[in-house]
Design a protein around this motif. Structure first.
Motif, PDB file in Angstrom:
ATOM      1  N   ASN A 245     -20.470  17.071  45.710  1.00 13.98           N
ATOM      2  CA  ASN A 245     -19.710  17.799  46.638  1.00 13.98           C
ATOM      3  C   ASN A 245     -20.471  18.883  47.350  1.00 13.98           C
TER       4      ASN A 245
ATOM      5  N   ASP B 113     -12.380  26.114  39.735  1.00 15.55           N
ATOM      6  CA  ASP B 113     -12.233  24.747  40.477  1.00 15.55           C
ATOM      7  C   ASP B 113     -11.131  24.059  39.922  1.00 15.55           C
ATOM      8  N   GLN B 114     -11.052  23.572  38.620  1.00 17.31           N
ATOM      9  CA  GLN B 114      -9.838  22.828  37.769  1.00 17.31           C
ATOM     10  C   GLN B 114      -8.627  23.695  38.283  1.00 17.31           C
TER      11      GLN B 114
ATOM     12  N   SER C 156     -22.086  22.575  39.979  1.00 21.74           N
ATOM     13  CA  SER C 156     -22.190  21.628  38.495  1.00 21.74           C
ATOM     14  C   SER C 156     -23.619  21.082  38.011  1.00 21.74           C
TER      15      SER C 156
ATOM     16  N   LYS D  25     -22.552  33.157  41.866  1.00 17.88           N
ATOM     17  CA  LYS D  25     -22.777  32.617  40.591  1.00 17.88           C
ATOM     18  C   LYS D  25     -23.852  33.615  39.951  1.00 17.88           C
TER      19      LYS D  25
ATOM     20  N   ALA E 202     -17.016  29.158  37.056  1.00 17.89           N
ATOM     21  CA  ALA E 202     -16.939  28.260  38.085  1.00 17.89           C
ATOM     22  C   ALA E 202     -16.181  27.160  38.122  1.00 17.89           C
ATOM     23  N   GLN E 203     -16.606  26.076  36.997  1.00 14.06           N
ATOM     24  CA  GLN E 203     -15.696  24.781  37.030  1.00 14.06           C
ATOM     25  C   GLN E 203     -14.349  25.206  36.412  1.00 14.06           C
TER      26      GLN E 203
ATOM     27  N   THR F  42     -26.785  20.103  36.284  1.00 18.91           N
ATOM     28  CA  THR F  42     -27.574  20.507  35.261  1.00 18.91           C
ATOM     29  C   THR F  42     -28.645  19.323  34.974  1.00 18.91           C
TER      30      THR F  42
ATOM     31  N   GLN G 107     -21.573  29.136  34.764  1.00 11.71           N
ATOM     32  CA  GLN G 107     -21.151  27.876  35.053  1.00 11.71           C
ATOM     33  C   GLN G 107     -19.926  27.401  34.776  1.00 11.71           C
ATOM     34  N   GLN G 108     -19.467  27.500  33.582  1.00 10.38           N
ATOM     35  CA  GLN G 108     -18.110  27.072  32.979  1.00 10.38           C
ATOM     36  C   GLN G 108     -17.007  27.811  33.756  1.00 10.38           C
TER      37      GLN G 108
END
Lengths: 145, 227
Positions: free
Chosen positions: B58, B8-9, B130, B184, B4-5, B132, B1-2
């Motif tokens: 999103n 994106d960032q 995102s 994912k 993927a984030q 959780t 998950q991190q």
């Protein structure tokens, strides 16, 4: 000539970060272009261009493009053409990609393939402007006319 | 998950992509994948009717873009969008759908049977990578209805309600998963018929940096069928 608009600056950054080189000048020697590339995408001037053709560096670029032998793909309007009456001694693209809908000057297009990329137009806009676009095949975003 | 984030960032801060750009490409790939797996001719309903359920973030935005492209591809989408962020991005996407005569349901169908009658496919655009924590209403009830629906469900990026890494054995079991950018971790638990990859916008340098090892997309296609 780069617009200071953040939209275009961001597009430029996206290209640079994808390792797409930016030339610092366009060779005026036509043979250099013919040898180095297989096709040229003409994204110089579009439908809103008015006297843009006369101004540098567009005029020199267009003069060079008139003489190259590799195919030119023009986006929306062949650069330097009048958006309605077309060209008088301007560039002759091999392929034209009309955006949204073909412009008046597209009638004078003599190249090999004319595509229209306008599948994003809502139906009521199409009807309002009587665009009568052809059917797009499957999930394609362009259709050959 | 991190990861993927983080990807994106980077796309937004380093590469300067706009959310609009990537969301449009993501939504388009979802619609394209759906069109490949469930062509309009395969529907048993009189019209190729699709229900698109959009969540509050999103993933919901991806759903709105997807609905609009499905309409372009000849489907009859209907959207359910109960929790709308008051941001211009989402307001714009909603207007675009409304102006294309895509109806927005005022209420979610109470019975799975109603959904099965009216629609041939349901698009799950509720929660994305995102997600959780606990599922808040109205989405808890929506998900329990969707779990009992018999028509195929196509989930965007993550089957909603699943843990992004571990999945959810007793949760939604979609027929199709469209993984955006890269699958994912939870995708290993996906048991449906169709797994597509979408979101063909990750620059090669970024793919390498995160060792994404993505297979090649065919030609100029914006989706790749993985299974």
């Amino acid at each position: 000539k780069r617009s200071p608009d953040p939209l275009y600056r961001d597009f430029t950054t996206q290209c640079e970060k994808m390792d797409i080189p930016f030339l610092s000048y366009l060779p005026t020697e036509v043979q250099l272009i013919n040898d180095a590339y297989n096709a040229v995408v003409d994204a110089v001037l579009g439908a809103e261009a008015e006297a843009g053709e006369g101004r540098e560096p567009c005029a020199t670029i267009l003069a060079t493009l008139k003489h190259i032998r590799i195919p030119i793909v023009s986006l929306d309007v062949p650069s330097g053409w009048d958006v309605e009456s077309g060209s008088s001694g301007g560039i002759s693209p091999d392929v034209l990609v009309s955006l949204a809908a073909p412009k008046e000057c597209a009638r004078r297009f003599l190249g090999r393939q004319h595509f229209v990329a306008g599948r994003f137009l809502p139906y009521d806009v199409q009807k309002k402007f009587e665009l009568n676009p052809p059917e797009y095949p499957g999930t394609e975003c362009v259709v050959a006319l | 998950q991190q990861e993927a984030q983080a990807i994106d960032q980077e796309l937004f801060t380093e590469y300067k992509f706009s959310v609009d750009q990537l969301m449009e490409l993501a939504g388009l790939s979802c619609a394209t994948a759906i069109a490949k797996a469930y062509p309009p001719s395969s529907f048993t309903t009189s019209q190729p009717a699709v229900l698109v359920v959009c969540g509050p973030g999103n993933n919901g935005g991806d759903g709105l873009v997807c609905a609009r492209h499905l309409k372009m591809f000849g489907y009859q989408p209907t959207v359910y969008y109960p929790k709308r962020p008051s941001k211009p991005l989402f307001e714009g996407l909603t207007t675009q759908c409304e102006k294309m005569d895509i109806p927005f349901l005022p209420e979610f169908p109470t019975e799975p049977a109603f959904i099965d009658e009216l629609y041939g496919v349901v698009v799950d655009a509720i929660f994305g990578f995102s997600f959780t924590g606990a599922v808040r209403e109205p989405f808890g009830s929506i998900l329990s209805t969707l779990e009992r629906v018999t028509v195929p469900i196509a989930s965007i990026d993550i089957p909603s309600g699943w843990d992004v890494e571990k999945g959810k054995a007793d949760g939604l079991q979609p027929d199709m998963l469209i993984s955006l950018t890269a699958p994912k971790k939870a995708a290993v638990h996906f048991a449906g018929r169709y797994h597509f990859l979408g979101g063909r916008f990750v620059p090669p340098a970024l793919q390498e940096k995160y060792s994404l090892n993505l297979p090649a997309y065919p030609g100029t296609d914006c989706v790749l069928q993985l299974t």
